[in-house]
Motif scaffolding. Structure first.
Motif, PDB file in Angstrom:
ATOM      1  N   MET A 124       0.830  -1.204   0.000  1.00 46.20           N
ATOM      2  CA  MET A 124       0.000   0.000   0.000  1.00 46.20           C
ATOM      3  C   MET A 124       0.865   1.254   0.000  1.00 46.20           C
ATOM      4  O   MET A 124       0.559   2.241  -0.695  1.00 46.20           O
ATOM      5  CB  MET A 124      -0.925  -0.002   1.209  1.00 46.20           C
ATOM      6  CG  MET A 124      -2.021  -1.051   1.164  1.00 46.20           C
ATOM      7  SD  MET A 124      -3.004  -1.105   2.680  1.00 46.20           S
ATOM      8  CE  MET A 124      -3.809   0.503   2.630  1.00 46.20           C
ATOM      9  N   MET A 125       1.942   1.241   0.773  1.00 42.86           N
ATOM     10  CA  MET A 125       2.849   2.391   0.808  1.00 42.86           C
ATOM     11  C   MET A 125       3.501   2.626  -0.547  1.00 42.86           C
ATOM     12  O   MET A 125       3.567   3.756  -1.036  1.00 42.86           O
ATOM     13  CB  MET A 125       3.932   2.163   1.867  1.00 42.86           C
ATOM     14  CG  MET A 125       3.433   2.111   3.291  1.00 42.86           C
ATOM     15  SD  MET A 125       4.780   1.676   4.445  1.00 42.86           S
ATOM     16  CE  MET A 125       3.886   1.579   5.998  1.00 42.86           C
ATOM     17  N   VAL A 126       3.985   1.558  -1.154  1.00 42.92           N
ATOM     18  CA  VAL A 126       4.698   1.668  -2.428  1.00 42.92           C
ATOM     19  C   VAL A 126       3.765   2.141  -3.535  1.00 42.92           C
ATOM     20  O   VAL A 126       4.096   3.063  -4.304  1.00 42.92           O
ATOM     21  CB  VAL A 126       5.346   0.324  -2.807  1.00 42.92           C
ATOM     22  CG1 VAL A 126       5.908   0.375  -4.223  1.00 42.92           C
ATOM     23  CG2 VAL A 126       6.446  -0.035  -1.812  1.00 42.92           C
ATOM     24  N   ILE A 127       2.597   1.530  -3.636  1.00 45.16           N
ATOM     25  CA  ILE A 127       1.662   1.893  -4.700  1.00 45.16           C
ATOM     26  C   ILE A 127       1.148   3.321  -4.503  1.00 45.16           C
ATOM     27  O   ILE A 127       1.028   4.088  -5.456  1.00 45.16           O
ATOM     28  CB  ILE A 127       0.500   0.886  -4.741  1.00 45.16           C
ATOM     29  CG1 ILE A 127       1.020  -0.468  -5.213  1.00 45.16           C
ATOM     30  CG2 ILE A 127      -0.624   1.366  -5.661  1.00 45.16           C
ATOM     31  CD1 ILE A 127       0.065  -1.604  -5.002  1.00 45.16           C
ATOM     32  N   GLY A 128       0.844   3.694  -3.245  1.00 45.80           N
ATOM     33  CA  GLY A 128       0.428   5.058  -2.986  1.00 45.80           C
ATOM     34  C   GLY A 128       1.511   6.056  -3.340  1.00 45.80           C
ATOM     35  O   GLY A 128       1.239   7.110  -3.926  1.00 45.80           O
ATOM     36  N   SER A 129       2.754   5.736  -2.998  1.00 45.31           N
ATOM     37  CA  SER A 129       3.879   6.609  -3.326  1.00 45.31           C
ATOM     38  C   SER A 129       4.060   6.738  -4.839  1.00 45.31           C
ATOM     39  O   SER A 129       4.305   7.834  -5.362  1.00 45.31           O
ATOM     40  CB  SER A 129       5.160   6.063  -2.688  1.00 45.31           C
ATOM     41  OG  SER A 129       6.285   6.833  -3.035  1.00 45.31           O
ATOM     42  N   PHE A 130       3.926   5.622  -5.535  1.00 46.55           N
ATOM     43  CA  PHE A 130       4.114   5.603  -6.994  1.00 46.55           C
ATOM     44  C   PHE A 130       3.045   6.440  -7.701  1.00 46.55           C
ATOM     45  O   PHE A 130       3.356   7.308  -8.533  1.00 46.55           O
ATOM     46  CB  PHE A 130       4.080   4.161  -7.495  1.00 46.55           C
ATOM     47  CG  PHE A 130       4.242   4.023  -8.979  1.00 46.55           C
ATOM     48  CD1 PHE A 130       5.463   4.264  -9.578  1.00 46.55           C
ATOM     49  CD2 PHE A 130       3.166   3.655  -9.779  1.00 46.55           C
ATOM     50  CE1 PHE A 130       5.610   4.137 -10.962  1.00 46.55           C
ATOM     51  CE2 PHE A 130       3.307   3.526 -11.148  1.00 46.55           C
ATOM     52  CZ  PHE A 130       4.539   3.771 -11.745  1.00 46.55           C
ATOM     53  N   ILE A 131       1.779   6.206  -7.363  1.00 47.22           N
ATOM     54  CA  ILE A 131       0.703   6.947  -8.023  1.00 47.22           C
ATOM     55  C   ILE A 131       0.695   8.400  -7.566  1.00 47.22           C
ATOM     56  O   ILE A 131       0.470   9.327  -8.372  1.00 47.22           O
ATOM     57  CB  ILE A 131      -0.662   6.296  -7.749  1.00 47.22           C
ATOM     58  CG1 ILE A 131      -0.708   4.902  -8.387  1.00 47.22           C
ATOM     59  CG2 ILE A 131      -1.799   7.155  -8.302  1.00 47.22           C
ATOM     60  CD1 ILE A 131      -0.510   4.893  -9.887  1.00 47.22           C
ATOM     61  N   GLY A 132       0.949   8.643  -6.273  1.00 49.97           N
ATOM     62  CA  GLY A 132       0.986  10.018  -5.795  1.00 49.97           C
ATOM     63  C   GLY A 132       2.057  10.848  -6.469  1.00 49.97           C
ATOM     64  O   GLY A 132       1.883  12.058  -6.672  1.00 49.97           O
ATOM     65  N   SER A 133       3.154  10.223  -6.855  1.00 47.97           N
ATOM     66  CA  SER A 133       4.257  10.944  -7.501  1.00 47.97           C
ATOM     67  C   SER A 133       4.048  11.101  -8.999  1.00 47.97           C
ATOM     68  O   SER A 133       4.781  11.881  -9.642  1.00 47.97           O
ATOM     69  CB  SER A 133       5.579  10.203  -7.245  1.00 47.97           C
ATOM     70  OG  SER A 133       5.836  10.112  -5.862  1.00 47.97           O
ATOM     71  N   THR A 134       3.095  10.391  -9.570  1.00 51.01           N
ATOM     72  CA  THR A 134       2.840  10.498 -11.008  1.00 51.01           C
ATOM     73  C   THR A 134       1.450  11.040 -11.326  1.00 51.01           C
ATOM     74  O   THR A 134       1.138  11.283 -12.486  1.00 51.01           O
ATOM     75  CB  THR A 134       3.006   9.127 -11.691  1.00 51.01           C
ATOM     76  OG1 THR A 134       2.143   8.172 -11.060  1.00 51.01           O
ATOM     77  CG2 THR A 134       4.433   8.645 -11.620  1.00 51.01           C
ATOM     78  N   ALA A 135       0.621  11.219 -10.291  1.00 46.72           N
ATOM     79  CA  ALA A 135      -0.721  11.758 -10.530  1.00 46.72           C
ATOM     80  C   ALA A 135      -0.666  13.249 -10.800  1.00 46.72           C
ATOM     81  O   ALA A 135      -1.423  13.776 -11.628  1.00 46.72           O
ATOM     82  CB  ALA A 135      -1.635  11.470  -9.343  1.00 46.72           C
ATOM     83  N   ARG A 136       0.202  13.960 -10.062  1.00 50.73           N
ATOM     84  CA  ARG A 136       0.385  15.391 -10.239  1.00 50.73           C
ATOM     85  C   ARG A 136       1.852  15.725  -9.987  1.00 50.73           C
ATOM     86  O   ARG A 136       2.504  15.089  -9.165  1.00 50.73           O
ATOM     87  CB  ARG A 136      -0.512  16.194  -9.301  1.00 50.73           C
ATOM     88  CG  ARG A 136      -1.991  16.053  -9.601  1.00 50.73           C
ATOM     89  CD  ARG A 136      -2.817  16.984  -8.740  1.00 50.73           C
ATOM     90  NE  ARG A 136      -2.507  18.377  -8.983  1.00 50.73           N
ATOM     91  CZ  ARG A 136      -3.043  19.100  -9.972  1.00 50.73           C
ATOM     92  NH1 ARG A 136      -3.897  18.546 -10.809  1.00 50.73           N
ATOM     93  NH2 ARG A 136      -2.724  20.362 -10.117  1.00 50.73           N
ATOM     94  N   VAL A 137       2.345  16.754 -10.654  1.00 49.15           N
ATOM     95  CA  VAL A 137       3.763  17.069 -10.520  1.00 49.15           C
ATOM     96  C   VAL A 137       4.087  17.555  -9.115  1.00 49.15           C
ATOM     97  O   VAL A 137       5.187  17.332  -8.605  1.00 49.15           O
ATOM     98  CB  VAL A 137       4.188  18.106 -11.588  1.00 49.15           C
ATOM     99  CG1 VAL A 137       3.616  19.486 -11.265  1.00 49.15           C
ATOM    100  CG2 VAL A 137       5.698  18.157 -11.730  1.00 49.15           C
ATOM    101  N   GLU A 138       3.136  18.243  -8.445  1.00 47.97           N
ATOM    102  CA  GLU A 138       3.389  18.673  -7.071  1.00 47.97           C
ATOM    103  C   GLU A 138       3.057  17.574  -6.065  1.00 47.97           C
ATOM    104  O   GLU A 138       3.239  17.743  -4.859  1.00 47.97           O
ATOM    105  CB  GLU A 138       2.573  19.931  -6.728  1.00 47.97           C
ATOM    106  CG  GLU A 138       1.129  19.694  -6.356  1.00 47.97           C
ATOM    107  CD  GLU A 138       0.214  19.520  -7.566  1.00 47.97           C
ATOM    108  OE1 GLU A 138      -0.995  19.303  -7.375  1.00 47.97           O
ATOM    109  OE2 GLU A 138       0.716  19.629  -8.701  1.00 47.97           O
ATOM    110  N   GLY A 139       2.593  16.438  -6.569  1.00 50.38           N
ATOM    111  CA  GLY A 139       2.242  15.335  -5.679  1.00 50.38           C
ATOM    112  C   GLY A 139       3.409  14.842  -4.862  1.00 50.38           C
ATOM    113  O   GLY A 139       3.220  14.298  -3.764  1.00 50.38           O
ATOM    114  N   ILE A 140       4.629  15.043  -5.347  1.00 52.92           N
ATOM    115  CA  ILE A 140       5.812  14.591  -4.631  1.00 52.92           C
ATOM    116  C   ILE A 140       5.911  15.257  -3.263  1.00 52.92           C
ATOM    117  O   ILE A 140       6.417  14.660  -2.305  1.00 52.92           O
ATOM    118  CB  ILE A 140       7.084  14.862  -5.464  1.00 52.92           C
ATOM    119  CG1 ILE A 140       8.309  14.200  -4.833  1.00 52.92           C
ATOM    120  CG2 ILE A 140       7.309  16.341  -5.673  1.00 52.92           C
ATOM    121  CD1 ILE A 140       8.269  12.702  -4.842  1.00 52.92           C
TER     122      ILE A 140
END
Length: 506
Positions: free
Chosen positions: A253-269
Motif C-alpha cells: 500500500m505504501m509503495v503503490i500510494g507513493s508511486f501513483i501520488g508521484s505520477t498523478a500530479r507534478v506537485e504530488g511529490i
C-alpha cells in the motif's frame, strides 16, 4: 464490431475490478472493502508501469494494448490465486467493486451527470485524447506535466475518440470506500456499530453540503486520485504501527500510494514526501522486510517522478536547475539512509521536522511581503468567505478539532489529525513552486486556484479522521451518560433503602 460507449466502459470497468482485486489478493490484502476500493489504484499502477515500458522501448502504438494485455493476465493470475487461497474474500471484493462500478456507470449513463471542467481540465482532456489515445511520442508532443500522468492515461482508455468517463466517479466512490475502511479498521473492535454508522452519516452529510465535495464527483482533474494514493499510504502506516511492523500488504500500500501520488500530479511529490516522513517516523520500521518495504516506498517516489519527466522531455528540471538523474539518485540514497537501524532512536523526529520545514518556509515567504497577511488574503477568501467552494468546511474543521479534543482520542485519530493539518499547509508549500520558479505566493481567491484545489488531496484523510473522531466522541459521551444514570440510580436506591429501613425500624 464497434461497441456502444456504455458497453465499452462497462467492459473496461470489469477489467479494472478483476485485475485490481486479483493483484490485491496476490499482495496479501484480504479485507473485501480494501480490495474493492484500491482496485482503481492498482489498475492505474498497471497503466503507468506499462506506459513507462512502452515509452522506454519506443513502441508507442502499444500504449493502450499493453494495459489491456497486462490487465487480462493479472486478472487471470489473481483470480486463480483468489479462488485457491481466499475464495470468500475474493468474491466479496468483486461484489463490492461491482457496486462501485455500477454506481459510477449510473452517474454517467443513467443520470448523465456531465463533467465539471475549466482550463486545466481542457488541458487534461487534450493530453488524454490527442496525445495518449493517439499513442504519440510524448517527447515530441510534450504533454503538460502540471496535469499529471496517471489520470490522463486512465481517461485515454476510453473508446476512440471518447474519454473513459466512468473512471472519474469511480475514483471518487473508491475514495469514500477507502475512507470508511481506514476509519472502521480502528474502531470496529472498540466502538459499537451504532456510533460508527452515526459518525459516518454525520461526516458524509456535512461533506455533501460542501460545494467542492460535490464537484469532485465528476471533476476532470487528478486531485481525487491523489487523495486515494495519500490515504492508502496513511492507512498502511496506521495498520503497521498497530501491528508493530511493516508487512508485505502494508508495504505494498505504501509503495503503490507513493508511486501513483508521484505520477498523478507534478506537485504530488510534496504530499507524498510528507506522508513518507510520517511513515519513516514510525516504530514499525524494523526487521529486514519492514525496512526493505519502506526503502522501496521512498525510492519509488523520486525515481518515478524523474522517469516520467525524462520520458516526456519536461522543461521543469531546467527551470529549477536540478538534473533528473540527481533527483533519482538522491531519492535512492535518502531511502537507504532513512531505514538504517542507527536512526531508530531518532526516527520519531522526521515527521515533526517536515512540519517545521513547511511552517518555516511559509512564514519566511509571508514575512518577505510588505504586509505579512497579504499572501494569505486569497486563502482567507477561499476558505472563510466561500470563494473557493469550501463553504464552512474550514471553520467546521477547526471547531471539530477543538470539540473532539486531543488526549481523550485514540492514537490513530491524533496521527490522522496531525497529518491532515500538515498536509493542508503542504498545499501552500507546493504552491510556491507553481509557475516554474519558487516563491510566487499562496494563490488567489478563486475555486480555480491550484492551491485551493490541492486541498482536495486531503479529502480522504480528513473524512477518515473525522469519522473516527466523532465515533470515539459519541461512544465516550454515551458511556459517561450511562455512568451518570447508573450513579443516579444507585444513589436513589441507597436513599430509598435508608428511608424504608427508617420506617421499618423507627
Amino acid at each position: 464490431m464497434t461497441l456502444t460507449p456504455w458497453l465499452f466502459e462497462a467492459l473496461a470497468t470489469i477489467l479494472i475490478g478483476l485485475s485490481g482485486v486479483g493483484v490485491g489478493i496476490v499482495l496479501g490484502w484480504r479485507h473485501p472493502l480494501l480490495l474493492a476500493s484500491l482496485a482503481i489504484l492498482l489498475s492505474t499502477t498497471i497503466r503507468v508501469v506499462t506506459t513507462f515500458g512502452v515509452w522506454s522501448f519506443g513502441v508507442f502504438p502499444w500504449l493502450t494494448e499493453s494495459w489491456w494485455l497486462v490487465s487480462i493476465v493479472a486478472a487471470i493470475a489473481g483470480g486463480v490465486v483468489g479462488v485457491i487461497r481466499a475464495r470468500r474474500e475474493y468474491l466479496q471484493s468483486l461484489g463490492l467493486f461491482a457496486a462501485l462500478g455500477t454506481v459510477s456507470l449510473t452517474v454517467k449513463y443513467v443520470f448523465q451527470i456531465g463533467e465539471r471542467h475549466h482550463r486545466d481540465s481542457s488541458s487534461t482532456v487534450e493530453t488524454a485524447l490527442l496525445i495518449f489515445q493517439n499513442e504519440l511520442d510524448p517527447a515530441l508532443w510534450d504533454p503538460e506535466e502540471k496535469r499529471g500522468l496517471a489520470y490522463p492515461l486512465m481517461l485515454a482508455l476510453g473508446p476512440d475518440p471518447r474519454m473513459l468517463s466512468v473512471v472519474t466517479p469511480l475514483i471518487f466512490f473508491s475514495l469514500l470506500a477507502l475512507s470508511w475502511w481506514v476509519a472502521r479498521e480502528f474502531m470496529r473492535r472498540t466502538i459499537p456499530l451504532r456510533w460508527q454508522v452515526t459518525a459516518g452519516i454525520i461526516v458524509l452529510a456535512f461533506s455533501v453540503s460542501v460545494p467542492i465535495f460535490r464537484v469532485a464527483l465528476t471533476y476532470l482533474n487528478s486531485h481525487t486520485l491523489m487523495a486515494v494514493a495519500i490515504l492508502a499510504m496513511a492507512g498502511a502506516y496506521l495498520v503497521a504501527e498497530r501491528d508493530g511492523r511493516v508487512t508485505l500488504p502494508t508495504a505494498a500500500m505504501m509503495v503503490i500510494g507513493s508511486f501513483i501520488g508521484s505520477t498523478a500530479r507534478v506537485e504530488g511529490i510534496v504530499f507524498v514526501a510528507v506522508v513518507l516522513a510520517l511513515i519513516i517516523s514510525g516504530q514499525s520500521v524494523r526487521g529486514f522486510g519492514g525496512r526493505a518495504g519502506v526503502f522501496v516506498a521512498v525510492a519509488v517516489s523520486g525515481t518515478s517522478l524523474a522517469l516520467w519527466l525524462d520520458l516526456i522531455d519536461s522543461g521543469v528540471p531546467d527551470a529549477f536547475g536540478v538534473p533528473l538523474w540527481v533527483v533519482a539518485l538522491a531519492t535512492v540514497v535518502a531511502a537507504a539512509v532513512v531505514v538504517l537501524p542507527i536512526l531508530d532512536r531518532v526516527r520519531w523526529a522526521f515527521f515533526p521536522l517536515a512540519a517545521v520545514i513547511i511552517a518555516a518556509v511559509i512564514i519566511r515567504v509571508a514575512l518577505a511581503a510588505d504586509n505579512p497577511l497579504t499572501p494569505f488574503m486569497g486563502l482567507f477568501n477561499n476558505v472563510v468567505r466561500g470563494y473557493g467552494g469550501w463553504g464552512v468546511a474550514a471553520l467546521a474543521l477547526a471547531a471539530t478539532l477543538v470539540l473532539l479534543g486531543w488526549k481523550a482520542r485514540s492514537t490513530q485519530y491524533r496521527k490522522l489529525a496531525a497529518l491532515l493539518v500538515v498536509l493542508i499547509f503542504a498545499a501552500l508549500f507546493a504552491k510556491l513552486f507553481d509557475g516554474g520558479s519558487f516563491g510566487g505566493g499562496f494563490g488567489r481567491d478563486s475555486f480555480y486556484d491550484s492551491a485551493n484545489r490541492m486541498w482536495l488531496h486531503t479529502l480522504g484523510v480528513a473524512m477518515s479522521a473525522m469519522v473516527l473522531g466523532y465515533a470515539e466522541f459519541l461512544d465516550t459521551w454515551s458511556k459517561q451518560r450511562a455512568s451518570r444514570r447508573l450513579g443516579k440510580d444507585s444513589a436513589d436506591y441507597t436513599a430509598n433503602t435508608a428511608k424504608v429501613s427508617k420506617e421499618t425500624h423507627p
